[in-house]
Design an enzyme around this catalytic site. Structure first.
Site, mmCIF file in Angstrom:
data_model
loop_
_atom_site.group_PDB
_atom_site.id
_atom_site.type_symbol
_atom_site.label_atom_id
_atom_site.label_comp_id
_atom_site.label_asym_id
_atom_site.label_seq_id
_atom_site.Cartn_x
_atom_site.Cartn_y
_atom_site.Cartn_z
ATOM 1 C CG ASP A 157 28.893 17.511 12.128
ATOM 2 O OD1 ASP A 157 28.323 16.326 11.764
ATOM 3 O OD2 ASP A 157 28.806 18.072 13.096
ATOM 4 C CD GLU A 206 30.121 14.307 8.884
ATOM 5 O OE1 GLU A 206 29.153 14.291 9.541
ATOM 6 O OE2 GLU A 206 31.341 14.260 9.283
#
Length: 240
Positions: free
Chosen positions: A58, A130
């Site tokens: 992230d 991610e």
């Protein structure tokens, strides 16, 4: 890794055109928590979920997107850049990239997730992407991420800037609120109003019983979108 798991990892490396130094890292990026839990119950304590890699990914994604925006749009306002960043890093866009990679077919899911269509679920695909970014970053370095995905994300950013991909304020707001408060926003119809002969719906968007914004619209859905936009812009302004 079992032989079956290793084959899957090798197939994804071929798909990406990347040879990992540490294949276990890529394996972990593909392990959904449901699979890791099942394997631990079967005695495989070394199988970890991709959640920690997703956490790192992230941050890597945010840097990656912000760098593109900073470089490509030097005259843009910070608020506009923040809006575009949220749009391009949204679950919807990340799931699209995952589908282009066919990432779903390489994931390791628990039996329950498999049965309920987890391989096609946007949230699982976005989280896995991610985690993949984090694995690439740790094993191959930041430049490899740019080599693989810069053109694709620049294209998404350009489309968002041009309005070709509509910005979903409800999704963007939910992602911020979920991340910061661990609970989704709530939309409450509080009343209707008359605007001449037209009826308007008035909706409040709340988090933990606190009103973030009030929206109005000719339909309840339109009022919810208006409330989400105002709440999102308020939260972004507070951060910048």
């Amino acid at each position: 890794m079992t032989e079956s798991e290793r084959r899957t990892v090798e197939e994804l490396q071929k798909r990406l055109g990347v040879l990992f130094n540490d294949e276990e890292l890529l394996f972990r990026a593909l392990c959904h928590s449901s699979y890791a839990n099942e394997q631990k119950q079967a005695g495989r304590e070394d199988v970890e979920s991709n959640e920690k890699l997703e956490f790192l990914g992230d941050a890597v994604l945010e840097l990656f997107v912000c760098e593109i925006l900073y470089r490509k749009y030097p005259e843009a306002e910070v608020g506009d850049l923040a809006r575009v960043k949220s749009a391009v890093a949204s679950e919807e866009v990340l799931a699209r990239v995952s589908r282009r990679l066919e990432l779903g077919k390489y994931l390791f899911l628990g039996k329950g997730e498999e049965k309920t269509g987890g391989r096609e679920r946007d949230s699982i695909l976005a989280d896995a992407f991610e985690a993949l970014l984090a694995a690439l970053y740790l094993d191959q370095g930041y430049q490899k991420i740019k080599d693989l995905f810069e053109d694709e994300f620049e294209s998404y950013i350009e489309k968002i800037m041009k309005g070709e991909i509509l910005f979903d304020y409800k999704t963007a707001l939910q992602e911020i609120v979920q991340r910061e408060h661990k609970t989704p926003p709530e939309y409450v119809l509080v009343r209707t109003e008359k605007n001449g002969s037209e009826k308007l719906f008035v909706v409040e968007v709340r988090v933990n019983d606190e009103t973030l914004a009030v929206g109005r619209g000719r339909t309840k859905k339109e009022a919810e979108k208006d409330a989400a936009r105002k709440a999102y812009e308020k939260l972004v302004a507070e951060k910048t």
